[in-house]
Design a protein around this motif. Structure first.
Motif, mmCIF file in Angstrom:
data_model
loop_
_atom_site.group_PDB
_atom_site.id
_atom_site.type_symbol
_atom_site.label_atom_id
_atom_site.label_comp_id
_atom_site.label_asym_id
_atom_site.label_seq_id
_atom_site.Cartn_x
_atom_site.Cartn_y
_atom_site.Cartn_z
ATOM 1 N N LYS A 1 40.344 28.649 40.620
ATOM 2 C CA LYS A 1 40.302 29.494 39.427
ATOM 3 C C LYS A 1 41.412 29.002 38.524
ATOM 4 O O LYS A 1 42.504 28.707 39.007
ATOM 5 C CB LYS A 1 40.543 30.950 39.862
ATOM 6 C CG LYS A 1 40.181 31.964 38.821
ATOM 7 C CD LYS A 1 40.422 33.353 39.408
ATOM 8 C CE LYS A 1 40.288 34.384 38.321
ATOM 9 N NZ LYS A 1 40.634 35.697 38.775
ATOM 10 N N GLU A 2 41.156 28.867 37.250
ATOM 11 C CA GLU A 2 42.152 28.356 36.310
ATOM 12 C C GLU A 2 42.751 27.061 36.834
ATOM 13 O O GLU A 2 43.885 27.005 37.274
ATOM 14 C CB GLU A 2 43.272 29.388 36.094
ATOM 15 C CG GLU A 2 42.778 30.660 35.425
ATOM 16 C CD GLU A 2 43.841 31.732 35.420
ATOM 17 O OE1 GLU A 2 45.025 31.382 35.584
ATOM 18 O OE2 GLU A 2 43.492 32.894 35.253
ATOM 19 N N ALA B 1 45.615 37.762 45.559
ATOM 20 C CA ALA B 1 44.421 38.362 44.943
ATOM 21 C C ALA B 1 44.209 39.774 45.462
ATOM 22 O O ALA B 1 43.907 40.691 44.698
ATOM 23 C CB ALA B 1 43.194 37.504 45.243
ATOM 24 N N CYS B 2 44.358 39.944 46.761
ATOM 25 C CA CYS B 2 44.141 41.275 47.337
ATOM 26 C C CYS B 2 44.607 41.318 48.784
ATOM 27 O O CYS B 2 44.913 40.284 49.384
ATOM 28 C CB CYS B 2 42.662 41.658 47.270
ATOM 29 S SG CYS B 2 41.624 40.728 48.375
ATOM 30 N N SER C 1 38.811 48.820 47.096
ATOM 31 C CA SER C 1 37.780 48.346 46.159
ATOM 32 C C SER C 1 36.465 48.022 46.840
ATOM 33 O O SER C 1 35.450 47.848 46.157
ATOM 34 C CB SER C 1 38.269 47.075 45.470
ATOM 35 O OG SER C 1 39.507 47.290 44.885
ATOM 36 N N LYS D 1 28.835 37.736 47.220
ATOM 37 C CA LYS D 1 29.242 38.821 46.302
ATOM 38 C C LYS D 1 30.693 39.217 46.568
ATOM 39 O O LYS D 1 31.458 39.484 45.653
ATOM 40 C CB LYS D 1 28.340 40.049 46.500
ATOM 41 C CG LYS D 1 26.965 39.862 45.889
ATOM 42 C CD LYS D 1 26.184 41.152 46.032
ATOM 43 C CE LYS D 1 24.688 40.870 45.883
ATOM 44 N NZ LYS D 1 23.841 41.837 46.557
ATOM 45 N N LYS E 1 33.000 36.761 44.983
ATOM 46 C CA LYS E 1 33.042 36.967 43.516
ATOM 47 C C LYS E 1 33.983 38.117 43.170
ATOM 48 O O LYS E 1 34.779 38.022 42.243
ATOM 49 C CB LYS E 1 31.638 37.323 43.013
ATOM 50 C CG LYS E 1 30.900 36.135 42.471
ATOM 51 C CD LYS E 1 29.793 36.591 41.537
ATOM 52 C CE LYS E 1 28.949 35.370 41.198
ATOM 53 N NZ LYS E 1 27.538 35.644 41.214
ATOM 54 N N ILE E 2 33.873 39.198 43.941
ATOM 55 C CA ILE E 2 34.737 40.362 43.666
ATOM 56 C C ILE E 2 36.198 39.984 43.832
ATOM 57 O O ILE E 2 37.051 40.301 43.011
ATOM 58 C CB ILE E 2 34.392 41.518 44.610
ATOM 59 C CG1 ILE E 2 33.123 42.187 44.166
ATOM 60 C CG2 ILE E 2 35.534 42.517 44.716
ATOM 61 C CD1 ILE E 2 33.082 43.682 44.403
ATOM 62 N N MET F 1 37.576 37.136 43.555
ATOM 63 C CA MET F 1 38.000 36.249 42.465
ATOM 64 C C MET F 1 38.172 36.987 41.144
ATOM 65 O O MET F 1 38.890 36.535 40.262
ATOM 66 C CB MET F 1 36.985 35.132 42.305
ATOM 67 C CG MET F 1 37.055 34.192 43.479
ATOM 68 S SD MET F 1 36.051 32.792 43.218
ATOM 69 C CE MET F 1 36.885 32.056 41.845
ATOM 70 N N SER F 2 37.498 38.115 41.047
ATOM 71 C CA SER F 2 37.555 38.847 39.756
ATOM 72 C C SER F 2 38.810 39.729 39.671
ATOM 73 O O SER F 2 39.112 40.273 38.630
ATOM 74 C CB SER F 2 36.311 39.701 39.583
ATOM 75 O OG SER F 2 36.391 40.809 40.479
ATOM 76 N N PHE F 3 39.521 39.893 40.771
ATOM 77 C CA PHE F 3 40.696 40.798 40.738
ATOM 78 C C PHE F 3 41.786 40.230 39.843
ATOM 79 O O PHE F 3 42.003 39.036 39.790
ATOM 80 C CB PHE F 3 41.279 40.966 42.162
ATOM 81 C CG PHE F 3 40.416 41.825 43.084
ATOM 82 C CD1 PHE F 3 39.728 42.930 42.595
ATOM 83 C CD2 PHE F 3 40.294 41.519 44.434
ATOM 84 C CE1 PHE F 3 38.954 43.709 43.448
ATOM 85 C CE2 PHE F 3 39.532 42.291 45.284
ATOM 86 C CZ PHE F 3 38.854 43.385 44.800
#
Ligand code: UDP
Length: 448
Positions: free
Chosen positions: A3-4, A107-108, A200, A440, A443-444, A446-448
């Motif tokens: 990511k980035e 991330a989490c 989450s 899925k 994806k979640i 990575m979206s944090f």
């Protein structure tokens, strides 16, 4: 997952301090690592995982939790661990966050439901958290029912109700409810472990084709968060050992000498105990069945004796003829061996999944906790096994082994087991339910 540019997101895992909880969490770590995440495992000192088996992870022991030593009371131990660990965990993570470079953000946190202090710590640190439940979905519903029945004063239930069906929980009877140790403390733990707080998402090490209906009910109950059944994780993760005890691989050589589908593998997992009388009855039952058997007797699991020295000489001689005893087996390899045709199991959830994945039918001897629920699903929903309902008695064990390994009903169970194994395999392939859930989940995160 990148990511980035070069950024590699870190996931902090907090496993529960028991074999059946550490294994799936480390498997989840391997799955996430192979999908591009960095992994830090924050663990209790009791039953600490072996870092050298996972050189790709960082390990962070929680500072001394010696006041929460295991005294044989599992529930009190877990409650105390949660009380003792939150502040220390938070300090550890805050320090990690201070040290982390711009390319290595957390991330989490993914924590075992037993380690619920992690959710509160994550909230304080404004980090997202996810719960991992290492038991079946059906067991979660049974626990929920247990809490409700307690509120309505139906728990503890009288002996005469033990065979009664639990309303709306077919095929469970009162005696199958997941009860463990001191009831009040246990229910206290259950209600804390079931409360997802600000988490989450919830991950289950289960499979839609096994537990579609239970998963649907849970999703209705927790409509505010997504549920990800991504099991069987041992099939998706790269194979690395998370065993806390040393595996005796000598039994694989013995298995090589046995004929196809002939061996009954016997293990009651990492926590169950027996007394000497039960050990002797088990030994005679297996020997009298005339089937070859591979038997795990965990050191310290027999009350009042260290290991099998107490077995009478005549039984030891009998065992030598067609049996092989180990202290701890490489269970997944054992179940995958072509000589193994049945599993006499306590029905811990990991063992149940491992057996299903190899299409091996089971004799269920549940001991405590979720094992009664799993045994009931094995025998009455998936119909790939039979349950030993009596106390451990040699004639019952002998009869059960012959029913499973020799009789027509065992052959039918084996056939159904092979069908189920194929269905599970489809779920883990591209486009299968577990594979979709995993994508899925990634994806979640990575979206944090
Ligand atoms: N296991 C093993 N060798 C043995 C007995 C058990 O590797 O001799 C592993 C087994 O493969 C499973 C875990 O220990 O992954 C036990 O977990 P389970 O949930 O079945 O039962 P628990 O030990 O939590 O009661």
């Amino acid at each position: 997952m990148e990511k980035e540019g070069k950024r590699r997101l870190r996931v902090v895992l907090v496993p529960g301090p028991f074999q059946g909880h550490i294994t799936p969490m480390l498997q989840l770590g391997s799955i996430l690592h192979s999908n591009g995440f960095s992994i830090t495992v924050v663990h209790a000192q009791y039953n600490s995982p072996e870092p050298s088996s996972h050189p790709e992870f960082s390990f962070l022991p929680l500072p001394d939790t010696s006041s929460a030593v295991l005294t044989g009371e599992l529930i009190a131990f877990v409650l105390q661990l949660n009380t003792n660990c939150k502040a220390r965990f938070q300090e550890c993570l805050a320090e990690e966050m201070r040290q982390q470079g711009p390319d290595d953000g957390i991330a989490c946190i993914i924590h075992d439901e037993l380690m619920y202090f992690s959710e509160a710590a994550a909230k304080d640190l404004t980090l997202p958290s996810i719960v991992l439940r290492t038991n079946s979905a059906a067991n979660f519903l049974a626990r929920h029912a247990l809490l409700q029945l307690k509120e309505e004063d139906h728990i503890p239930f009288p002996e005469f109700r033990s065979q009664d069906p639990v309303p709306e929980l077919y095929p469970l009877r009162f005696k199958d409810l997941p009860i463990l140790g001191n009831l009040d403390k246990y229910l206290q733990l259950l209600s804390k472990a079931s409360n997802i707080g600000t988490s989450s998402a919830i991950i289950y090490n289960t499979i839609d084709c096994l537990e579609n209906s239970s998963l649907g009910k849970i999703q209705q109950q927790y409509h505010q968060v997504p549920i990800f059944p991504i099991g069987p994780m041992h099939r998706i993760a790269s194979a690395s050992s998370s065993s806390l005890l040393k595996e005796d691989t000598g039994c694989m050589v013995w298995l090589d000498k046995q004929s196809y589908n002939s061996v009954i593998y016997v293990s009651l997992g990492s926590l169950a105990f027996m007394d000497v009388k039960e050990l002797v009855e088990m030994g005679w039952g297996l020997a009298n069945s005339q089937q070859p058997f591979l038997w795990v007797v965990r050191p310290g699991s027999i009350r009042g004796t260290e290991w099998i020295e107490i077995l009478p000489k005549s039984l030891k001689e009998n065992i030598r003829m067609r049996g092989y005893i180990v202290k701890w087996a490489p269970q997944k390899e054992v179940l995958a061996h072509s000589a193994v045709g049945g599993f006499l199991s306590h029905c811990g959830w990991n063992s149940t999944l491992e057996s299903i994945c190899e299409g091996i039918p089971m004799i269920c001897k549940p001991c405590f906790g979720d094992q009664g629920v799993n045994a009931r699903y094995v025998s009455h929903i998936w119909r790939i096994g039979l349950e030993l309902e009596s106390n451990l008695e040699r004639s019952e064990i002998e009869r059960a082994v012959r029913r499973l390994m020799v009789d027509e009903e065992g052959k039918e169970m084996r056939k159904r087991g092979k069908n189920l194994k194929e269905k599970v395999e489809i779920c883990t392939r591209d486009g299968g339910s577990s594979n979709n859930s995993l994508n899925k989940l990634i994806k979640i995160i990575m979206s944090f």
